[in-house]
Every structure is written in C-alpha cells, then in structure tokens.
Design a protein around this motif. Sequence first.
Motif, PDB file in Angstrom:
ATOM      1  N   TRP A  44     -30.209 -12.443   5.339  1.00 31.65           N
ATOM      2  CA  TRP A  44     -29.955 -11.177   4.662  1.00 31.65           C
ATOM      3  C   TRP A  44     -29.325 -11.468   3.308  1.00 31.65           C
ATOM      4  O   TRP A  44     -28.492 -12.357   3.172  1.00 31.65           O
ATOM      5  N   ASP A 114     -15.918  -1.574   5.246  1.00 30.03           N
ATOM      6  CA  ASP A 114     -15.842  -2.831   5.973  1.00 30.03           C
ATOM      7  C   ASP A 114     -15.957  -4.016   5.011  1.00 30.03           C
ATOM      8  O   ASP A 114     -16.791  -4.029   4.115  1.00 30.03           O
ATOM      9  N   ASP A 116     -16.852  -7.100   5.818  1.00 32.88           N
ATOM     10  CA  ASP A 116     -17.967  -7.987   6.169  1.00 32.88           C
ATOM     11  C   ASP A 116     -19.256  -7.343   5.658  1.00 32.88           C
ATOM     12  O   ASP A 116     -19.908  -6.563   6.337  1.00 32.88           O
ATOM     13  N   ALA A 119     -22.700  -8.059   7.645  1.00 32.90           N
ATOM     14  CA  ALA A 119     -22.792  -7.316   8.900  1.00 32.90           C
ATOM     15  C   ALA A 119     -23.038  -5.836   8.632  1.00 32.90           C
ATOM     16  O   ALA A 119     -23.823  -5.184   9.339  1.00 32.90           O
ATOM     17  N   HIS A 120     -22.398  -5.310   7.599  1.00 26.63           N
ATOM     18  CA  HIS A 120     -22.592  -3.909   7.238  1.00 26.63           C
ATOM     19  C   HIS A 120     -24.035  -3.676   6.769  1.00 26.63           C
ATOM     20  O   HIS A 120     -24.654  -2.671   7.107  1.00 26.63           O
ATOM     21  N   LYS A 122     -26.703  -5.374   7.629  1.00 25.74           N
ATOM     22  CA  LYS A 122     -27.581  -5.428   8.798  1.00 25.74           C
ATOM     23  C   LYS A 122     -27.478  -4.153   9.625  1.00 25.74           C
ATOM     24  O   LYS A 122     -28.477  -3.672  10.159  1.00 25.74           O
ATOM     25  N   ALA A 123     -26.275  -3.601   9.726  1.00 24.18           N
ATOM     26  CA  ALA A 123     -26.068  -2.397  10.532  1.00 24.18           C
ATOM     27  C   ALA A 123     -26.763  -1.177   9.926  1.00 24.18           C
ATOM     28  O   ALA A 123     -27.336  -0.369  10.656  1.00 24.18           O
ATOM     29  N   VAL A 124     -26.720  -1.034   8.604  1.00 23.53           N
ATOM     30  CA  VAL A 124     -27.339   0.142   7.984  1.00 23.53           C
ATOM     31  C   VAL A 124     -28.841  -0.031   7.804  1.00 23.53           C
ATOM     32  O   VAL A 124     -29.574   0.947   7.721  1.00 23.53           O
ATOM     33  N   GLY A 125     -29.315  -1.249   7.729  1.00 28.04           N
ATOM     34  CA  GLY A 125     -30.754  -1.488   7.623  1.00 28.04           C
ATOM     35  C   GLY A 125     -31.195  -1.877   6.228  1.00 28.04           C
ATOM     36  O   GLY A 125     -30.471  -1.766   5.243  1.00 28.04           O
TER      37      GLY A 125
END
Length: 173
Positions: A44, A114, A116, A119-120, A122-125
């Motif tokens: 990412w 956040d 990170d 990770a953020h 990846k979480a939102v797309g």
Amino acid sequence: MKTEVREAAVITVGMALGGLLFGLLWWWLAPHVPLVGDEAGRNWVVYFKDPEGEQAIGVDGTFTLLGLAFGVVSALVVFALRRRGGVPLVVALGLGGLLGSLLAWRLGVWLGPDSDVLAHAKAVGKGVTFSAPLKLGAKGALLAWPLGALLVHLGLTALFGPRDPELPAAPPR
C-alpha cells in the motif's frame, strides 16, 4: 518570597492546565490534510490528495497563532492579578506556557486521526480520501505561548507597572 513562589506555582499549574483547552482548540481548528491510499502490487502507498496543498503548514500555523493568543491572554490575566511582577512570576509565565504548549501538542495528536496511516488507508479502501494524523512539523511553535506571554507581560510592566521611587537630589558640595 514564599508567597511569590507559591503564586508562581499556581500560575504555572493553571497555565499548564490551560493547555487542555489549547489542545482541544488546535484539534478543532487545524485544517485536515487529505491523504489517499493506493495499492502498488502487494504494498500500500499513501499519497497527498493535493500535493500542492497548504494544509500541512496550516496545522503548524494554527498551533502558532493559538499559542500566541494564549500567551497574550495569560499575560493580561497575570498582569491584572499581580501588577508588581517579580522573577518567580516571569519564570512561571515561561514555564507554564511551555508546559501548556507541550500538553496541547500531545492532546491534539492523541485526539487527531489514527497515527498508523497505512492501516487507516487499508481500512478505508483504495482511492478513498482520509485525514492525515495531526502532526506538529515546526517544533519551534511550542515556544509561541511562552514567548508571547513573556513579551506581553514585559510590555505591560514597562507601560503600567509600579515605578521605582525617585531618589532625592544630592546636596551640592
């Protein structure tokens, strides 16, 4: 002297606790830095949505201007309550402003998005805009509150502080 040191300790603690309000205001007023996540193969990558945007420097500018405002207000309040001044009072203004700035910085970072970023992202797309963590890039902005307080207090003391009594003229020889 004990009374002056006690008053200085109260001022230091009060200004440090004022850092909580400062941190909340910074978190609320600071511009959000938009980021976008993208997949590059298996990894990412996070980019600025607007590479030429000025939001990142606006975060530092907001902190600095709030620090100066808190410095002016704290100097006015302290001067109104303790017009005589004194060394412990000046030390309390400087130390309390610095502690308040440090507390405001850490509180704003803690309340902000956040930290990170990957990770953020990846979480939102992929391709979705999200806010970068609140970060103070110019660490010298931490000195805005204490320097503002000290300069304003110095000016108020010079203009409106008590004057030393005039010495009588020496008799001619």
